[in-house]
Design a protein around this motif. Structure first.
Motif, PDB file in Angstrom:
ATOM      1  N   VAL A 107       0.852  -1.186   0.000  1.00 24.17           N
ATOM      2  CA  VAL A 107       0.000   0.000   0.000  1.00 24.17           C
ATOM      3  C   VAL A 107       0.893   1.243   0.000  1.00 24.17           C
ATOM      4  O   VAL A 107       1.761   1.386   0.859  1.00 24.17           O
ATOM      5  N   PHE A 108       0.664   2.134  -0.953  1.00 18.33           N
ATOM      6  CA  PHE A 108       1.443   3.362  -1.081  1.00 18.33           C
ATOM      7  C   PHE A 108       0.515   4.566  -0.905  1.00 18.33           C
ATOM      8  O   PHE A 108      -0.570   4.586  -1.484  1.00 18.33           O
ATOM      9  N   ASN A 109       0.942   5.571  -0.139  1.00 19.62           N
ATOM     10  CA  ASN A 109       0.074   6.741   0.029  1.00 19.62           C
ATOM     11  C   ASN A 109       0.295   7.796  -1.048  1.00 19.62           C
ATOM     12  O   ASN A 109      -0.324   8.861  -1.016  1.00 19.62           O
ATOM     13  N   TYR A 110       1.171   7.519  -2.007  1.00 21.40           N
ATOM     14  CA  TYR A 110       1.338   8.296  -3.236  1.00 21.40           C
ATOM     15  C   TYR A 110       1.596   7.304  -4.371  1.00 21.40           C
ATOM     16  O   TYR A 110       2.129   6.220  -4.136  1.00 21.40           O
ATOM     17  N   ARG A 111       1.255   7.700  -5.588  1.00 25.75           N
ATOM     18  CA  ARG A 111       1.758   6.993  -6.767  1.00 25.75           C
ATOM     19  C   ARG A 111       2.849   7.884  -7.365  1.00 25.75           C
ATOM     20  O   ARG A 111       2.595   9.025  -7.750  1.00 25.75           O
ATOM     21  N   THR A 112       4.081   7.373  -7.415  1.00 25.53           N
ATOM     22  CA  THR A 112       5.219   8.175  -7.852  1.00 25.53           C
ATOM     23  C   THR A 112       6.085   7.389  -8.826  1.00 25.53           C
ATOM     24  O   THR A 112       5.896   6.183  -9.026  1.00 25.53           O
ATOM     25  N   LYS A 113       7.050   8.091  -9.389  1.00 25.82           N
ATOM     26  CA  LYS A 113       7.990   7.432 -10.298  1.00 25.82           C
ATOM     27  C   LYS A 113       8.853   6.416  -9.574  1.00 25.82           C
ATOM     28  O   LYS A 113       9.484   5.570 -10.201  1.00 25.82           O
ATOM     29  N   HIS A 114       8.873   6.487  -8.228  1.00 25.66           N
ATOM     30  CA  HIS A 114       9.703   5.561  -7.461  1.00 25.66           C
ATOM     31  C   HIS A 114       8.958   4.283  -7.078  1.00 25.66           C
ATOM     32  O   HIS A 114       9.584   3.312  -6.668  1.00 25.66           O
ATOM     33  N   ASN A 115       7.618   4.284  -7.166  1.00 22.43           N
ATOM     34  CA  ASN A 115       6.891   3.063  -6.781  1.00 22.43           C
ATOM     35  C   ASN A 115       5.959   2.536  -7.863  1.00 22.43           C
ATOM     36  O   ASN A 115       5.387   1.456  -7.721  1.00 22.43           O
ATOM     37  N   ASP A 116       5.798   3.288  -8.969  1.00 26.65           N
ATOM     38  CA  ASP A 116       4.854   2.877 -10.007  1.00 26.65           C
ATOM     39  C   ASP A 116       5.241   1.554 -10.655  1.00 26.65           C
ATOM     40  O   ASP A 116       4.372   0.809 -11.124  1.00 26.65           O
ATOM     41  N   ILE A 117       6.515   1.225 -10.656  1.00 28.86           N
ATOM     42  CA  ILE A 117       6.985  -0.003 -11.295  1.00 28.86           C
ATOM     43  C   ILE A 117       6.365  -1.248 -10.671  1.00 28.86           C
ATOM     44  O   ILE A 117       6.194  -2.280 -11.325  1.00 28.86           O
ATOM     45  N   TRP A 118       5.970  -1.146  -9.370  1.00 29.78           N
ATOM     46  CA  TRP A 118       5.444  -2.323  -8.668  1.00 29.78           C
ATOM     47  C   TRP A 118       4.011  -2.641  -9.079  1.00 29.78           C
ATOM     48  O   TRP A 118       3.466  -3.665  -8.671  1.00 29.78           O
ATOM     49  N   ASP A 119       3.419  -1.795  -9.927  1.00 31.19           N
ATOM     50  CA  ASP A 119       2.080  -2.072 -10.459  1.00 31.19           C
ATOM     51  C   ASP A 119       2.152  -2.897 -11.738  1.00 31.19           C
ATOM     52  O   ASP A 119       1.133  -3.130 -12.397  1.00 31.19           O
ATOM     53  N   SER A 120       3.328  -3.365 -12.083  1.00 30.62           N
ATOM     54  CA  SER A 120       3.519  -4.197 -13.273  1.00 30.62           C
ATOM     55  C   SER A 120       2.740  -5.508 -13.152  1.00 30.62           C
ATOM     56  O   SER A 120       2.912  -6.254 -12.185  1.00 30.62           O
ATOM     57  N   GLU A 121       1.875  -5.777 -14.115  1.00 30.01           N
ATOM     58  CA  GLU A 121       1.107  -7.023 -14.092  1.00 30.01           C
ATOM     59  C   GLU A 121       2.038  -8.235 -14.152  1.00 30.01           C
ATOM     60  O   GLU A 121       1.784  -9.269 -13.521  1.00 30.01           O
ATOM     61  N   GLU A 122       3.121  -8.109 -14.902  1.00 30.43           N
ATOM     62  CA  GLU A 122       4.065  -9.214 -15.001  1.00 30.43           C
ATOM     63  C   GLU A 122       4.684  -9.525 -13.647  1.00 30.43           C
ATOM     64  O   GLU A 122       4.770 -10.699 -13.232  1.00 30.43           O
ATOM     65  N   LEU A 123       5.106  -8.478 -12.916  1.00 34.85           N
ATOM     66  CA  LEU A 123       5.703  -8.704 -11.595  1.00 34.85           C
ATOM     67  C   LEU A 123       4.676  -9.254 -10.610  1.00 34.85           C
ATOM     68  O   LEU A 123       4.976 -10.166  -9.829  1.00 34.85           O
ATOM     69  N   LYS A 124       3.466  -8.703 -10.633  1.00 33.06           N
ATOM     70  CA  LYS A 124       2.434  -9.153  -9.689  1.00 33.06           C
ATOM     71  C   LYS A 124       2.071 -10.616  -9.917  1.00 33.06           C
ATOM     72  O   LYS A 124       1.902 -11.379  -8.949  1.00 33.06           O
ATOM     73  N   GLN A 125       1.954 -11.017 -11.170  1.00 31.56           N
ATOM     74  CA  GLN A 125       1.623 -12.407 -11.460  1.00 31.56           C
ATOM     75  C   GLN A 125       2.783 -13.343 -11.138  1.00 31.56           C
ATOM     76  O   GLN A 125       2.583 -14.433 -10.609  1.00 31.56           O
TER      77      GLN A 125
END
Length: 374
Positions: free
Chosen positions: A332-350
């Motif tokens: 859980v992130f309290n901002y969406r930023t260039k430093h954490n947006d990468i973790w929304d990758s569908e490939e990484l999540k799957q």
């Protein structure tokens, strides 16, 4: 009978929620619990100077008779935790009530030969504000330092309405280590005016477009851990918060070894169930190691930062949570930023079996309602 720390059971429909405010690169956590029509409130840290507006807006939205905190905690003197609340407390008329304040000021720090009797600018100003308003200060600790003993039970305090707090950090030794560098903090603050007043927007808070390379999660998670050596972070208060069968850890910027030792004292040899764990020091790779995460049975991990100044969270910490934070952890992130947006990758999540949660739309800050959780 020894307490079972491996599970929890929610016993009623009373509310229990928290808002991880948009505290820029800092922490500010607003907690509400109890009767939804007239809940009790706790504030943990005040973020950077700009966070004062966010706290004030929440206060102004309340009926005047509800503008009260049962407890205000300032975990330590770092500017990204202290300045927002400092701005509120330096007002001539607070406009709200405070049952008690937990904060380790200069005179709470143990004496050590050679220490210079000066305090960090923000710490001294906060101390003056607490004295000016005659607020109850560390009353639960006999007006002495809020710290944990070397052995035995950890300090436990129950607030009006039944919220229970267990202190996990700091130790007396960590407070001793802070004292000699307090004057240096004054000089650093004077050399860096406005350090804690970073505003929203701009390149630091924006999401960059493009096709970044996906991080190697396994390699990052297994990278060597180098422990934080900051005296200020070592002095940070960290709390286990319990209400109606729910359990959360709000760790400030506390050191990993102190947190792990305290959790071991609560649950020797076994894992300890948490409903939420707020990562120390905004996800710094120096304050969360795998052994600490492996002590937890937790589905929800919160990162509080917009990534400015120090570019948190570090990828090593996020990877450690993904690999060692239990089955299917949610980040859980309290901002969406260039430093954490990468973790929304569908490939990484799957590939690694985790989920993510960000503020919706253009919002900043995030609310988590544990009273509605399963």
């Amino acid at each position: 009978r020894p307490r079972d720390w491996s599970s929890d059971v929610c016993s009623s429909d009373l509310m229990f929620k928290m808002i991880f405010l948009p505290a820029r690169f800092g922490d500010s956590i607003w907690i509400e619990y109890g009767d939804e029509q007239a809940p009790h409130r706790v504030l943990i840290d005040g973020g950077t100077a700009g966070t004062r507006r966010d706290i004030q807006q929440l206060l102004d939205a309340l009926p005047p008779e509800q503008r009260r905190f049962e407890l205000v905690v300032i975990t330590h003197i770092d500017r990204d935790h202290i300045e927002g609340i400092l701005g509120l407390l330096e007002q001539a008329d607070l406009g709200f009530e405070v049952g008690e304040v937990w904060f380790n000021g200069w005179f709470h720090l143990p004496d050590k030969p050679g220490a210079v009797p000066f305090g960090a600018v923000q710490g001294e100003r906060l101390s003056g504000a607490l004295l000016d308003h005659k607020l109850s200060w560390n009353r639960s600790f006999g007006e002495k330092a809020a710290c944990i003993p070397e052995t035995g039970d950890l300090p436990v305090v129950e607030l009006p309405g039944g919220l229970k707090l267990t202190l996990l950090s700091p130790t007396l030794e960590k407070l001793i280590e802070l004292k000699p560098i307090w004057e240096r903090e004054v000089r650093e603050a004077r050399l860096e005016p406005g350090f804690g007043t970073v505003e929203e927007g701009g390149a630091e808070g924006a999401v960059e477009f493009g096709i970044p390379m996906l991080p190697d999660v396994e390699r990052l998670a297994n990278s060597p851990f180098e422990a934080d050596a900051s005296e200020a972070n070592g002095s940070s208060l960290a709390l286990l918060v319990e209400y109606e069968g729910k359990r959360i850890a709000l760790t400030g910027d506390a050191h990993a070894d102190i947190l792990l030792e305290s959790l071991e004292r609560l649950s020797p040899g076994g894992r300890i169930h948490m409903d939420l764990y707020k990562l120390s020091h905004h996800g710094s790779k120096f304050t969360t190691d795998r052994s600490l995460l492996e002590k937890l049975d937790c589905p929800l991990y919160v990162f509080s930062t917009n990534g400015s100044i120090f570019h948190h969270p570090d990828q090593e910490t996020v990877a450690r949570v993904i690999m060692a934070g239990g089955d299917h952890p949610e980040l859980v992130f309290n901002y969406r930023t260039k430093h954490n947006d990468i973790w929304d990758s569908e490939e990484l999540k799957q590939r690694h079996g985790y989920t993510v949660r960000y503020p919706s739309g253009l919002e900043q800050g995030i609310e988590i309602d544990l009273s509605a959780a399963d």
